[in-house]
Design a protein around this motif. Structure first.
Motif, mmCIF file in Angstrom:
data_model
loop_
_atom_site.group_PDB
_atom_site.id
_atom_site.type_symbol
_atom_site.label_atom_id
_atom_site.label_comp_id
_atom_site.label_asym_id
_atom_site.label_seq_id
_atom_site.Cartn_x
_atom_site.Cartn_y
_atom_site.Cartn_z
ATOM 1 N N GLN A 58 0.919 -1.257 0.073
ATOM 2 C CA GLN A 58 -0.112 -0.018 -0.022
ATOM 3 C C GLN A 58 0.933 1.450 -0.056
ATOM 4 O O GLN A 58 1.911 1.383 0.700
ATOM 5 C CB GLN A 58 -0.843 -0.003 1.199
ATOM 6 C CG GLN A 58 -1.862 -1.074 1.452
ATOM 7 C CD GLN A 58 -2.945 -0.970 0.663
ATOM 8 O OE1 GLN A 58 -3.479 -0.081 0.253
ATOM 9 N NE2 GLN A 58 -3.488 -2.047 0.091
ATOM 10 N N PRO A 59 0.267 2.379 -0.783
ATOM 11 C CA PRO A 59 1.024 3.633 -0.567
ATOM 12 C C PRO A 59 0.579 4.101 0.915
ATOM 13 O O PRO A 59 -0.268 3.807 1.391
ATOM 14 C CB PRO A 59 0.391 4.238 -1.774
ATOM 15 C CG PRO A 59 -1.038 3.921 -2.004
ATOM 16 C CD PRO A 59 -0.346 2.490 -1.581
ATOM 17 N N PRO A 60 1.708 5.151 1.373
ATOM 18 C CA PRO A 60 1.220 5.671 2.840
ATOM 19 C C PRO A 60 -0.174 6.273 2.716
ATOM 20 O O PRO A 60 -0.716 6.632 3.745
ATOM 21 C CB PRO A 60 2.185 6.415 3.042
ATOM 22 C CG PRO A 60 3.055 6.464 1.804
ATOM 23 C CD PRO A 60 2.633 5.567 0.869
ATOM 24 N N ILE A 161 -13.672 9.106 -7.175
ATOM 25 C CA ILE A 161 -13.383 8.449 -8.330
ATOM 26 C C ILE A 161 -11.963 8.748 -8.705
ATOM 27 O O ILE A 161 -11.006 7.892 -9.178
ATOM 28 C CB ILE A 161 -14.258 8.588 -9.554
ATOM 29 C CG1 ILE A 161 -15.593 7.820 -9.265
ATOM 30 C CG2 ILE A 161 -13.864 7.872 -10.858
ATOM 31 C CD1 ILE A 161 -15.523 6.278 -9.002
ATOM 32 N N SER A 162 -11.711 10.050 -8.712
ATOM 33 C CA SER A 162 -10.416 10.641 -9.177
ATOM 34 C C SER A 162 -9.257 10.054 -8.038
ATOM 35 O O SER A 162 -8.090 9.670 -8.590
ATOM 36 C CB SER A 162 -10.416 12.237 -9.173
ATOM 37 O OG SER A 162 -11.398 12.764 -10.119
ATOM 38 N N PHE A 163 -9.619 10.221 -6.784
ATOM 39 C CA PHE A 163 -8.926 9.485 -5.966
ATOM 40 C C PHE A 163 -8.481 8.074 -5.990
ATOM 41 O O PHE A 163 -7.427 7.674 -5.908
ATOM 42 C CB PHE A 163 -9.352 9.845 -4.327
ATOM 43 C CG PHE A 163 -8.710 9.095 -3.354
ATOM 44 C CD1 PHE A 163 -7.342 9.446 -3.022
ATOM 45 C CD2 PHE A 163 -9.240 7.919 -2.899
ATOM 46 C CE1 PHE A 163 -6.743 9.020 -1.860
ATOM 47 C CE2 PHE A 163 -8.509 7.426 -1.839
ATOM 48 C CZ PHE A 163 -7.210 7.715 -1.251
ATOM 49 N N LEU A 167 -5.330 5.616 -6.695
ATOM 50 C CA LEU A 167 -4.935 4.577 -5.710
ATOM 51 C C LEU A 167 -4.862 3.293 -6.595
ATOM 52 O O LEU A 167 -3.890 2.505 -6.459
ATOM 53 C CB LEU A 167 -6.155 4.604 -4.738
ATOM 54 C CG LEU A 167 -5.732 3.246 -3.845
ATOM 55 C CD1 LEU A 167 -4.546 3.168 -3.200
ATOM 56 C CD2 LEU A 167 -6.855 3.094 -2.859
ATOM 57 N N ASN A 168 -5.823 3.086 -7.618
ATOM 58 C CA ASN A 168 -5.958 1.948 -8.500
ATOM 59 C C ASN A 168 -4.351 1.867 -9.263
ATOM 60 O O ASN A 168 -3.719 0.910 -9.247
ATOM 61 C CB ASN A 168 -6.822 1.902 -9.499
ATOM 62 C CG ASN A 168 -7.016 0.841 -10.441
ATOM 63 O OD1 ASN A 168 -7.930 0.510 -10.841
ATOM 64 N ND2 ASN A 168 -5.857 0.482 -10.985
ATOM 65 N N LEU A 174 2.442 -0.828 -7.661
ATOM 66 C CA LEU A 174 3.455 -1.519 -6.404
ATOM 67 C C LEU A 174 3.287 -3.004 -6.526
ATOM 68 O O LEU A 174 4.018 -3.502 -5.648
ATOM 69 C CB LEU A 174 2.960 -0.831 -5.175
ATOM 70 C CG LEU A 174 3.044 0.578 -4.990
ATOM 71 C CD1 LEU A 174 2.446 1.079 -3.767
ATOM 72 C CD2 LEU A 174 4.748 0.852 -4.705
ATOM 73 N N ASN A 175 2.058 -3.555 -7.027
ATOM 74 C CA ASN A 175 1.924 -4.765 -7.091
ATOM 75 C C ASN A 175 1.783 -5.589 -8.418
ATOM 76 O O ASN A 175 0.832 -6.097 -8.695
ATOM 77 C CB ASN A 175 0.744 -5.167 -6.353
ATOM 78 C CG ASN A 175 0.659 -4.606 -4.743
ATOM 79 O OD1 ASN A 175 1.236 -5.058 -3.828
ATOM 80 N ND2 ASN A 175 0.318 -3.286 -4.610
ATOM 81 N N PRO A 176 2.668 -5.497 -9.254
ATOM 82 C CA PRO A 176 2.616 -6.276 -10.602
ATOM 83 C C PRO A 176 2.460 -7.442 -10.644
ATOM 84 O O PRO A 176 1.584 -8.204 -11.569
ATOM 85 C CB PRO A 176 3.981 -5.951 -11.374
ATOM 86 C CG PRO A 176 5.038 -5.541 -10.231
ATOM 87 C CD PRO A 176 4.126 -5.043 -9.114
#
Length: 180
Positions: A58-60, A161-163, A167-168, A174-176
């Protein structure tokens, strides 16, 4: 000064919004039910979302999993009320197009959960949420023209949705291995 293209339409002479009656309250329930039906379709794909989300790096700035349910409940409620407000406007092409856009964004919204949580397709989920954002923006403009308050009710949804798109993207990067 309001741009002519964004100016709210006014009912034509001799037409007006449907008065509040048992039928209009039933319609409100119907629009809320439609909004929450889309949520339900997405939630079927999200049954294991908490476990999957917990596996992701996860990002912080990622919200805790417990935030999503309450936020989405408020957003789906606002969406249903906004659609109902537009539905109450006089029938016509603008209203029909606005409600078709509303239906399209509901479908894209439900699809995102399947792409991300069920099928683990980060890139496809990102493409979907970008298209969803464009569709919500178009719905916002269409609603704003017909009933300004209905458009305004979609602003928190557009912001979320923008946020969520950011995040998506970040989770996908970060998780390929998990979101390939």
């Amino acid at each position: 000064m309001t741009s002519p293209s964004l100016a709210p339409s006014r009912p034509a002479a001799g037409t007006r919004r449907a008065p509040l009656s048992p039928r209009t309250w039933l319609a409100l329930a119907g629009w809320l039910l439609l909004s929450f039906a889309a949520a339900g379709i997405g939630s079927i794909a999200s049954v294991r979302a908490p476990q999957f989300y917990a596996q992701l790096v996860q990002p912080p700035w990622a919200p805790p999993p417990g935030v999503f349910g309450p936020v989405w409940s408020v957003l789906y409620t606002l969406m249903g009320i906004a659609a109902w407000m537009v539905w109450r406007e006089p029938a016509g092409t603008a209203r029909r197009q606005a409600l078709v856009l509303f239906g399209a964004q509901l479908a894209l919204n439900a699809l995102w959960s399947w792409l991300f949580f069920q099928w683990h397709r980060g890139a496809w989920a990102l493409a979907d949420i970008v298209l969803l954002g464009a569709c919500v923006a178009a719905t916002f403009v269409a609603f704003l023209r017909l009933r300004p308050l209905a458009g305004i009710l979609l602003l928190p949804y557009l912001a979320w949705i923008s946020f969520a798109a950011a995040l998506n993207y970040t989770l996908w990067q970060l998780n390929p291995a998990l979101l390939g």
